[in-house]
Design a protein around this motif. Structure first.
Motif, PDB file in Angstrom:
ATOM      1  N   ASP A 194      59.735  -6.554 -32.403  1.00 48.72           N
ATOM      2  CA  ASP A 194      60.996  -6.251 -32.216  1.00 48.72           C
ATOM      3  C   ASP A 194      61.346  -7.010 -31.145  1.00 48.72           C
ATOM      4  N   THR A 195      60.674  -6.870 -30.180  1.00 52.74           N
ATOM      5  CA  THR A 195      61.215  -7.648 -28.771  1.00 52.74           C
ATOM      6  C   THR A 195      61.290  -9.281 -29.264  1.00 52.74           C
ATOM      7  N   LEU A 196      60.644  -9.765 -29.872  1.00 52.63           N
ATOM      8  CA  LEU A 196      60.712 -11.215 -30.117  1.00 52.63           C
ATOM      9  C   LEU A 196      62.141 -11.380 -30.936  1.00 52.63           C
ATOM     10  N   HIS A 197      62.313 -10.680 -32.037  1.00 50.37           N
ATOM     11  CA  HIS A 197      63.403 -10.703 -32.740  1.00 50.37           C
ATOM     12  C   HIS A 197      64.850 -10.624 -32.000  1.00 50.37           C
ATOM     13  N   ALA A 198      64.675  -9.505 -30.809  1.00 54.52           N
ATOM     14  CA  ALA A 198      65.887  -9.374 -29.881  1.00 54.52           C
ATOM     15  C   ALA A 198      66.036 -10.583 -29.254  1.00 54.52           C
ATOM     16  N   TRP A 199      65.160 -11.373 -28.886  1.00 54.43           N
ATOM     17  CA  TRP A 199      65.546 -12.553 -28.226  1.00 54.43           C
ATOM     18  C   TRP A 199      65.996 -13.684 -29.102  1.00 54.43           C
ATOM     19  N   GLU A 200      65.079 -13.944 -30.192  1.00 54.89           N
ATOM     20  CA  GLU A 200      65.523 -14.861 -31.217  1.00 54.89           C
ATOM     21  C   GLU A 200      66.798 -14.529 -31.897  1.00 54.89           C
ATOM     22  N   ALA A 201      67.557 -13.498 -32.044  1.00 55.72           N
ATOM     23  CA  ALA A 201      68.524 -13.014 -32.672  1.00 55.72           C
ATOM     24  C   ALA A 201      69.730 -12.926 -31.585  1.00 55.72           C
ATOM     25  N   SER A 202      69.369 -13.073 -30.152  1.00 57.04           N
ATOM     26  CA  SER A 202      70.433 -13.051 -29.077  1.00 57.04           C
ATOM     27  C   SER A 202      71.615 -13.978 -29.221  1.00 57.04           C
ATOM     28  N   GLU A 203      72.877 -13.654 -28.801  1.00 54.72           N
ATOM     29  CA  GLU A 203      73.760 -14.801 -28.587  1.00 54.72           C
ATOM     30  C   GLU A 203      73.503 -15.700 -27.556  1.00 54.72           C
ATOM     31  N   GLU A 204      72.805 -15.381 -26.498  1.00 56.16           N
ATOM     32  CA  GLU A 204      72.511 -16.264 -25.443  1.00 56.16           C
ATOM     33  C   GLU A 204      71.472 -17.405 -25.841  1.00 56.16           C
ATOM     34  N   ARG A 205      70.364 -16.933 -26.809  1.00 54.32           N
ATOM     35  CA  ARG A 205      69.543 -18.157 -27.266  1.00 54.32           C
ATOM     36  C   ARG A 205      70.243 -18.891 -28.367  1.00 54.32           C
ATOM     37  N   ARG A 206      71.326 -18.192 -29.009  1.00 49.84           N
ATOM     38  CA  ARG A 206      71.991 -18.939 -29.997  1.00 49.84           C
ATOM     39  C   ARG A 206      72.834 -20.239 -29.484  1.00 49.84           C
ATOM     40  N   ILE A 207      73.544 -19.803 -28.400  1.00 50.18           N
ATOM     41  CA  ILE A 207      74.341 -20.766 -27.515  1.00 50.18           C
ATOM     42  C   ILE A 207      73.411 -21.730 -26.992  1.00 50.18           C
ATOM     43  N   TRP A 208      72.300 -21.367 -26.209  1.00 49.49           N
ATOM     44  CA  TRP A 208      71.169 -22.102 -25.791  1.00 49.49           C
ATOM     45  C   TRP A 208      70.814 -23.456 -26.664  1.00 49.49           C
TER      46      TRP A 208
END
Length: 207
Positions: A74-88
């Protein structure tokens, strides 16, 4: 039904390590270094983050290995699906191309080659992953480590005054509290090294 499923998921939650191989344009190496550090800094602010790092395959190599670890799916998915990571990720798309991803969880980590060895600073030394042995072999090796230690502890603790008269729950609580760190830090690493040729027999390393 949904409540029971959620409870089972929480019980079975275990850390997940993600190793990503990327091809990085050597002309953009300095910029890529800054980009990697930014990604690590972003991930550290997310719940469940357990660590991250990176390393080049060799000095000047286009192949970079990046690794991060989260407490559960769940915490991994939250990071991988985050807008911040997408932009990065999009910010590095022009010079860092993702070519391979590996995810490892649970007890299998005892039987892998070392996916990431943390070095001083933020670097991680990545090594080619060996294939995971069959689960029945993993179970046999864990039992070979646990049974003699449990037998020895039961025998030794039998000489402790009052231990044999304790109720079942506190007896088991004491035994498992003593055995768990010994198993994790000494016994499991020892038996997996000792039985590695058998564990990996007939398995080809992943390329």
């Amino acid at each position: 039904m949904s409540t029971r499923s959620a409870e089972q998921t929480n019980v079975m939650a275990e850390p997940i390590t993600v190793a990503i191989e990327r091809t990085v344009d050597p002309v953009m190496e300095r910029y890529a270094l800054s980009w990697v550090r930014q990604g690590i800094d972003l991930a550290t602010h997310y719940p469940g983050f357990l660590g991250s790092g990176w390393v080049q395959a060799a000095p000047g190599s286009e192949t970079w290995y990046m690794l991060y670890r989260f407490a559960d799916a769940d915490t991994l998915h939250a990071w991988e699906a985050s807008e911040e990571r997408r932009i990065w990720v999009e910010a590095g798309a022009n010079f860092a191309q993702e070519s391979k991803i590996e995810r490892r969880t649970g007890i299998e980590g005892w039987f892998d080659s070392i996916d990431g060895v943390v070095l001083p600073g933020e670097h991680v030394q990545m090594m080619q992953a060996e294939p995971v042995p069959p689960r029945w072999k993993q179970a046999v090796v864990v039992w070979l480590g646990f049974f003699p230690m449990n037998l020895l502890f039961t025998f030794v603790l039998g000489f402790v005054p009052g231990y044999a008269t304790l109720p079942l729950f506190p007896r088991l609580l004491l035994t498992t509290a003593l055995l768990t760190p010994i198993m994790v830090f000494w016994i499991l690493p020892f038996v997996t090294r000792a039985f590695r040729p058998w564990l990996l027999r007939g398995r080809e390393p992943s390329m």
